[in-house]
Design a protein around this motif. Structure first.
Motif, short mmCIF file in Angstrom:
data_model
loop_
_atom_site.label_atom_id
_atom_site.label_comp_id
_atom_site.label_asym_id
_atom_site.label_seq_id
_atom_site.Cartn_x
_atom_site.Cartn_y
_atom_site.Cartn_z
N LEU A 81 -10.09 -0.33 6.17
CA LEU A 81 -8.68 -0.33 5.79
C LEU A 81 -8.08 1.06 5.96
O LEU A 81 -6.93 1.19 6.44
CB LEU A 81 -8.53 -0.81 4.34
CG LEU A 81 -7.09 -0.86 3.79
CD1 LEU A 81 -6.20 -1.76 4.65
CD2 LEU A 81 -7.09 -1.34 2.34
N ASP A 82 -8.82 2.09 5.60
CA ASP A 82 -8.32 3.46 5.76
C ASP A 82 -8.08 3.80 7.23
O ASP A 82 -7.09 4.45 7.58
CB ASP A 82 -9.31 4.46 5.16
CG ASP A 82 -9.38 4.39 3.64
OD1 ASP A 82 -8.41 3.92 3.03
OD2 ASP A 82 -10.41 4.81 3.08
N VAL A 83 -8.99 3.34 8.09
CA VAL A 83 -8.82 3.59 9.53
C VAL A 83 -7.57 2.88 10.04
O VAL A 83 -6.79 3.44 10.83
CB VAL A 83 -10.07 3.11 10.31
CG1 VAL A 83 -9.82 3.17 11.81
CG2 VAL A 83 -11.28 3.95 9.93
N ALA A 84 -7.35 1.67 9.58
CA ALA A 84 -6.17 0.90 10.01
C ALA A 84 -4.88 1.56 9.54
O ALA A 84 -3.91 1.68 10.31
CB ALA A 84 -6.27 -0.52 9.48
N THR A 85 -4.85 1.96 8.28
CA THR A 85 -3.62 2.58 7.76
C THR A 85 -3.35 3.92 8.43
O THR A 85 -2.20 4.29 8.66
CB THR A 85 -3.70 2.75 6.23
OG1 THR A 85 -4.88 3.50 5.89
CG2 THR A 85 -3.75 1.41 5.53
N LEU A 123 0.84 -1.19 0.00
CA LEU A 123 0.00 0.00 0.00
C LEU A 123 0.87 1.25 0.00
O LEU A 123 2.10 1.16 -0.01
CB LEU A 123 -0.91 -0.01 1.23
CG LEU A 123 -1.79 -1.25 1.42
CD1 LEU A 123 -2.60 -1.13 2.72
CD2 LEU A 123 -2.73 -1.45 0.24
N GLU A 124 0.23 2.40 0.00
CA GLU A 124 0.98 3.67 0.03
C GLU A 124 1.69 3.85 1.37
O GLU A 124 1.33 3.26 2.37
CB GLU A 124 0.03 4.83 -0.23
CG GLU A 124 -0.61 4.83 -1.62
CD GLU A 124 -1.56 6.00 -1.80
OE1 GLU A 124 -1.79 6.73 -0.81
OE2 GLU A 124 -2.07 6.17 -2.92
N LYS A 161 6.97 -0.43 6.53
CA LYS A 161 7.09 0.25 7.81
C LYS A 161 5.91 -0.04 8.74
O LYS A 161 5.89 0.40 9.89
CB LYS A 161 7.22 1.76 7.60
CG LYS A 161 8.43 2.14 6.75
CD LYS A 161 8.45 3.63 6.46
CE LYS A 161 9.62 4.00 5.56
NZ LYS A 161 9.63 5.44 5.21
N GLY A 162 4.94 -0.74 8.23
CA GLY A 162 3.76 -1.12 9.00
C GLY A 162 3.04 -2.24 8.28
O GLY A 162 3.29 -2.47 7.08
N TYR A 214 0.17 -5.11 3.22
CA TYR A 214 -1.18 -5.63 3.45
C TYR A 214 -1.18 -7.12 3.14
O TYR A 214 -0.75 -7.54 2.06
CB TYR A 214 -2.18 -4.91 2.55
CG TYR A 214 -3.57 -5.52 2.52
CD1 TYR A 214 -4.54 -5.15 3.45
CD2 TYR A 214 -3.92 -6.46 1.56
CE1 TYR A 214 -5.82 -5.70 3.43
CE2 TYR A 214 -5.20 -7.02 1.52
CZ TYR A 214 -6.14 -6.64 2.45
OH TYR A 214 -7.39 -7.18 2.42
N ILE A 215 -1.66 -7.94 4.10
CA ILE A 215 -1.80 -9.38 3.89
C ILE A 215 -3.19 -9.80 4.31
O ILE A 215 -3.59 -9.61 5.47
CB ILE A 215 -0.76 -10.19 4.69
CG1 ILE A 215 0.67 -9.83 4.27
CG2 ILE A 215 -0.99 -11.69 4.47
CD1 ILE A 215 1.75 -10.58 5.04
#
Length: 383
Positions: free
Chosen positions: A371-375, A201-202, A234-235, A207-208
């Motif tokens: 997903l946006d909240v997680a990132t 992702l950006e 990095k995450g 992401y898995i």
């Protein structure tokens, strides 16, 4: 009606046959059998069942087979537990059970489970891209009938067998969704379950998506994780939404990669024995967020609980399914087998999730935003 004498003979036969497999069988004296009192007390409770077998054979309008009667009796033994997860499998049924963890079969592609709220088969989740998903089957749907025949959680394996079949043929499901019944026709296909999907992702976030915990999942997970680490992530976002679970040892290996030294899960059996599954020192030293929903069950919940209780990450989404029971699967010498609930499991902090699930660290009911909240959370940790 069967004679009293014949019923007694059936009872003696049962004791004799059973005694052949024990060390307490004593001796045969002519036409009499001498057994210990303990053995007699242990097996006389089955005399009624054996007597009824004789009555059935004498009076039933068709000739039943011994195999079907014995299989039915054994299935009844397991149904007497009032546990929807414990079942006996004929040889054919056990082969189908093994297919579920091999990753390839012909069917419609759904994860199902009984629940404590009713006697119906509940769809945990359709497999992504499967015929069931394409036909509109959703997580939480209740399967009422298969091809017009009523099905219940107690005969879920029979229902699974009915949903499988030749590729290209159709099966009709009667579903109940929010109190409304409707029919859906689903075309059977070969289901080759992908266990892992991954992407970059950006902002350097990996992401898995873990689709299931099947035989090859850990190998695929490790390969995906290594590839992302080579790109310098990095995450990490893990996604177990609509993952109905699978093999505990596979879940344990994945958790071992993520949480560092600690407890993954612990179990308690009916004798009070406690067994801990531990992880080693190695871990992915990155901020981790795991996505969950009501279709996240069993092994998905174990992984989520391990991450949360070991402070190795957070969860985002909605409350998980709530299955906190451990089943042991055994194959017998004749190819039959059984699945038996042998223990309860608890998260590392001692939370028993059965029937209630795991609440997310950050609740987000809109799946398109999860997903946006997680990132966003991961980016905040990276600062």
């Amino acid at each position: 009606m069967i004679s009293k004498k014949k019923a007694i003979i059936y009872g003696i036969v049962l004791v004799v046959v059973t005694a052949l497999f024990t060390s307490t069988f004593q001796i045969a004296l002519g036409d009499k059998v001498v057994i210990s009192k303990d053995m007699y007390e242990g097996y006389k409770k089955y005399n009624k069942m054996v007597g009824l077998e004789g009555m059935i054979k004498e009076d039933f309008y068709q000739k039943p087979t011994d195999k079907k009667l014995v299989d039915g009796a054994i299935k009844g033994l397991f149904s007497g537990l009032d546990d929807p997860y414990s079942q006996y499998y004929t040889k054919e049924e056990f082969e189908r059970l093994k297919e579920q963890t091999s990753g390839s079969y012909v069917g419609i592609g759904i994860y199902i489970s009984p629940t404590s709220e009713d006697d119906y088969i509940t769809v945990i989740a359709p497999i992504e891209g499967s015929p069931a998903e394409k036909s509109g089957v959703q997580s939480g749907d209740k399967i009422i009938k298969v091809d017009g025949k009523p099905v219940f959680s107690k005969n879920s394996d029979e229902a699974v067998g009915m949903m499988k079949g030749k590729a290209g043929t159709e099966v009709e499901l009667t579903l109940n969704r929010d109190g409304k019944e409707f029919n859906v026709k689903v075309k059977r296909e070969e289901i080759v379950s992908k266990s892992i999907e991954s992407e970059m992702l950006e902002d350097g976030i990996g992401y898995i998506k873990i689709i299931s915990f099947s035989e090859n999942t850990y190998k695929d997970f490790k390969a995906a994780l290594n590839k992302l680490q080579e790109k310098g992530i990095k995450g990490l976002v893990l996604d177990v939404r609509d993952n109905g679970g699978g093999l505990l040892d596979i879940c344990q290996k994945i958790a071992d990669e993520l949480i560092g030294e600690g407890t993954i899960v612990y179990t308690k059996d009916n004798k009070g024995n406690t067994e801990y599954l531990k992880s080693g020192k190695g871990k992915v030293d990155l901020p981790i967020a795991i996505l969950t929903n009501k279709g996240s069950a069993s092994a998905s919940e174990i992984l989520t609980g391990a991450l949360l209780d070991n402070k190795a990450g957070i969860s985002v989404g909605t409350t998980t399914f709530g299955k906190g029971l451990v089943q042991s699967v055994r194959e017998l010498k004749d190819g039959t087998g059984y699945k038996l609930t042998t223990a309860q499991y608890f998260t590392p902090d001692g939370d028993y999730i059965n029937g209630k699930g795991i609440k997310p660290t950050i609740e987000e009911k809109n799946e398109t935003k999860q997903l946006d909240v997680a990132t966003k959370w991961i980016k905040d940790q990276m600062k």
